[in-house]
Design an enzyme around this catalytic site. Structure first.
Site, PDB file in Angstrom:
ATOM      1  N   LYS A  45      25.741  41.109  -1.665  1.00  0.00           N
ATOM      2  CA  LYS A  45      27.157  41.345  -1.352  1.00  0.00           C
ATOM      3  C   LYS A  45      27.907  41.671  -2.626  1.00  0.00           C
ATOM      4  O   LYS A  45      27.510  41.319  -3.741  1.00  0.00           O
ATOM      5  CB  LYS A  45      27.781  40.138  -0.647  1.00  0.00           C
ATOM      6  CG  LYS A  45      27.881  38.851  -1.480  1.00  0.00           C
ATOM      7  CD  LYS A  45      29.068  38.773  -2.437  1.00  0.00           C
ATOM      8  CE  LYS A  45      29.101  37.473  -3.226  1.00  0.00           C
ATOM      9  NZ  LYS A  45      30.083  37.492  -4.345  1.00  0.00           N
ATOM     10  N   ASP A  80      28.578  30.779   0.356  1.00  0.00           N
ATOM     11  CA  ASP A  80      28.370  32.192   0.676  1.00  0.00           C
ATOM     12  C   ASP A  80      27.353  32.418   1.793  1.00  0.00           C
ATOM     13  O   ASP A  80      27.209  33.542   2.280  1.00  0.00           O
ATOM     14  CB  ASP A  80      27.896  32.960  -0.566  1.00  0.00           C
ATOM     15  CG  ASP A  80      29.014  33.197  -1.571  1.00  0.00           C
ATOM     16  OD1 ASP A  80      30.191  33.033  -1.202  1.00  0.00           O
ATOM     17  OD2 ASP A  80      28.703  33.550  -2.723  1.00  0.00           O
TER      18      ASP A  80
END
Length: 288
Positions: free
Chosen positions: A11, A136
């Site tokens: 990401k 996350d």
């Protein structure tokens, strides 16, 4: 079914803001997270009992210190499964780079084990397990484009923003996320993102406006300590990137492009100096 292999995307942060400090010592975040096609490969294989992990990447622990191991433990505990698994990590995502390399591996283990053990959990239940593993991990489980709040685990899906060219550069030094937050001065964050404006740019797929508006307040710590990060961002802009920012707490820096030739030129130019350079693109959510 004896084993399952999944791709686990990295990401980047299209924005990262901090809105305050919590009573539990963590910080409240508001950030736009985006999956990219740079990915590791995670294979999970059933075994009689116990856990084992194998990784081809230096400095990645092959024991309970690895967040992928923690994900397997949490899954087995949640479903009451007596068996064990062997996890194989084939890594391309740099570590300690702000790209969620560990978190996406953990999310991949949850996905693979859910398939391997006959899907005992819904996506919502898997997300509940993910929240207990790392901030996350819920985003990495879902992927695509999302607004993340809280410690990063309160997610709101945003419109698809796939297909945007991204070049990622990882300079030759790691960054410790705890170190960054320990040295963060909430009164000196620098220029902060206009999150509603960025979401509006995503909704109308205005890549240029999005790129111009990207901000990351953790640069106030990491880029201050490592001037090379600022130089990489400046080089990206000089090479035609629409915008450039550090991802997460660093040290990786990315540039967004709307032109293949310029992206390729930047990729080749950075490869003259850096070992870890990736030409990738934004991707959407994986539908289970």
């Amino acid at each position: 079914m004896k084993e399952v292999t999944v791709e686990t995307p990295a990401k980047i942060n299209l924005s990262l803001d901090i809105t305050g400090k919590r009573q539990d010592g963590y910080h409240n975040l508001e950030m736009i997270m985006q999956s990219i096609s740079l990915a590791d490969r995670v294979t999970v294989e059933k075994r009689g009992s116990g856990l084992a992990i194998q990784c081809d990447f230096p400095y990645v622990p092959n024991d309970s210190r690895n967040i992928a191991w923690k994900a397997a433990e949490a899954f087995l505990a949640a479903c009451g499964e007596k068996g064990g698994v062997r996890i194989v990590l084939e890594k391309k995502i740099p570590v300690a780079a702000g790209l969620a390399g560990g978190s996406t591996n953990a999310a991949g283990v949850l996905k693979a084990m859910n398939r391997l053990f006959g899907k005992p959990f819904s996506q919502e239940q898997l997300a509940g397990i993910a929240r207990r593993i790392g901030a996350d991990v819920p985003f990495c489980l879902q992927g695509g484009t999302a607004l993340a709040r809280g410690i990063g685990d309160e997610l709101t899906c945003l419109p698809d923003f796939s297909g945007v060219r991204v070049v990622v550069v990882k300079p030759p030094f790691p960054v410790s996320t705890p170190w960054v937050y320990k040295n963060l001065n909430l009164h000196a964050l620098g220029e902060r993102p206009d999150t509603p404006a960025l979401i509006a740019a995503i909704e109308r797929r205005d890549v240029r406006a999005l790129a111009r508006g990207m901000r990351n307040v953790l640069e106030s710590v990491t880029a201050k300590a490592h001037s090379e990060i600022g130089r990489i961002m400046e080089t990206f802009l000089a090479l035609g990137a629409l915008g450039s920012r550090m991802s997460g707490s660093g040290s990786a820096v990315f540039g967004l492009f709307d032109d293949d030739a310029l992206a390729e030129k930047a990729f080749m130019r950075f490869r003259e100096t850096y070992k870890d350079v990736f030409y990738t693109e934004t991707i959407g959510r994986e539908v289970e």
